[in-house]
Design a protein around this motif. Sequence first.
Motif, mmCIF file in Angstrom:
data_model
loop_
_atom_site.group_PDB
_atom_site.id
_atom_site.type_symbol
_atom_site.label_atom_id
_atom_site.label_comp_id
_atom_site.label_asym_id
_atom_site.label_seq_id
_atom_site.Cartn_x
_atom_site.Cartn_y
_atom_site.Cartn_z
ATOM 1 N N SER A 214 67.127 -28.605 -42.291
ATOM 2 C CA SER A 214 68.473 -28.820 -42.829
ATOM 3 C C SER A 214 68.460 -29.057 -44.328
ATOM 4 N N GLU A 215 67.367 -29.667 -44.839
ATOM 5 C CA GLU A 215 67.333 -29.925 -46.280
ATOM 6 C C GLU A 215 67.251 -28.626 -47.085
ATOM 7 N N ILE A 216 66.617 -27.589 -46.502
ATOM 8 C CA ILE A 216 66.556 -26.304 -47.184
ATOM 9 C C ILE A 216 67.918 -25.626 -47.147
ATOM 10 N N ILE A 217 68.602 -25.697 -46.012
ATOM 11 C CA ILE A 217 69.951 -25.140 -45.919
ATOM 12 C C ILE A 217 70.882 -25.841 -46.910
ATOM 13 N N ASP A 218 70.772 -27.184 -47.007
ATOM 14 C CA ASP A 218 71.607 -27.931 -47.946
ATOM 15 C C ASP A 218 71.299 -27.529 -49.386
ATOM 16 N N ALA A 219 70.006 -27.345 -49.695
ATOM 17 C CA ALA A 219 69.629 -26.942 -51.061
ATOM 18 C C ALA A 219 70.163 -25.559 -51.375
ATOM 19 N N TRP A 220 70.096 -24.649 -50.397
ATOM 20 C CA TRP A 220 70.637 -23.297 -50.601
ATOM 21 C C TRP A 220 72.138 -23.354 -50.867
ATOM 22 N N LYS A 221 72.855 -24.194 -50.098
ATOM 23 C CA LYS A 221 74.305 -24.306 -50.280
ATOM 24 C C LYS A 221 74.646 -24.818 -51.678
ATOM 25 N N GLN A 222 73.847 -25.781 -52.156
ATOM 26 C CA GLN A 222 74.103 -26.326 -53.489
ATOM 27 C C GLN A 222 73.925 -25.273 -54.579
ATOM 28 N N GLN A 223 72.948 -24.387 -54.373
ATOM 29 C CA GLN A 223 72.692 -23.336 -55.352
ATOM 30 C C GLN A 223 73.617 -22.140 -55.180
ATOM 31 N N ASN A 224 74.248 -22.032 -54.014
ATOM 32 C CA ASN A 224 75.119 -20.889 -53.714
ATOM 33 C C ASN A 224 76.439 -21.410 -53.162
#
Length: 226
Positions: A214-224
């Motif tokens: 989930s932390e990778i999905i959250d990081a992706w959302k922040q960048q996109n």
Amino acid sequence: MTPLTALTALCPPPAAVPPAPDWSQVEDSLGTGLPQDYKDLITAYGPGQFCGFITLYQPHAPSEWADLTGPMPARLRGQIEQVRQTARHPWPLPHPPENLFAMGVTGNGDYLFWVTQPADTPDEWTVAVNEALRAPWFAYDGSLTEFLVSVLSGTTTVPMFPTDLLDHAPAFTPSALESSTPTTPGRPSVSTRTIRDWANANGYDLPERGRIPSEIIDAWKQQNPN
């Protein structure tokens, strides 16, 4: 023992379940019959997730991303060939897109389909799974309920499912219907391939298969954000 009895013994349903839909109206709106095992399954479990990972589409769900009677099944059917043709090396399809009816999704964006042959005999429909409409495809020669029993008992291994899926006892978690893919309202669905490529390009140690943390999905959302 019926497949549903085996599933409820393996993975008990919730004590309270929303009323089942009027299946004749659902089938009329879809223009096709549905497998009896699916109707019994939804009646017994209602909305939620198996192992916190597998979500089945429901009739008249509040979110179009998980609505069996909404635009998602037809939209995915239309995208299958489009995604294949835009690939650098198009892969063969195991079934014509018109014979695939999306009825579930996983936390990693793997789609579950019925193979709707024979079209007028839904109780004979089998199951196909794939990752984000791309190759590879996994075929299961049985009903949806039989598929769930086989996967949740460890009898069948689906290559694109995470290896830690059964690290804990199988469980069903009732929930309000939401898409299991990393989306936000009004935003088109994003393939796990996109997130994996982004993560690998940004220094994350992410295996090619398995659950995306989930932390990778959250990081992706922040960048996109858009």
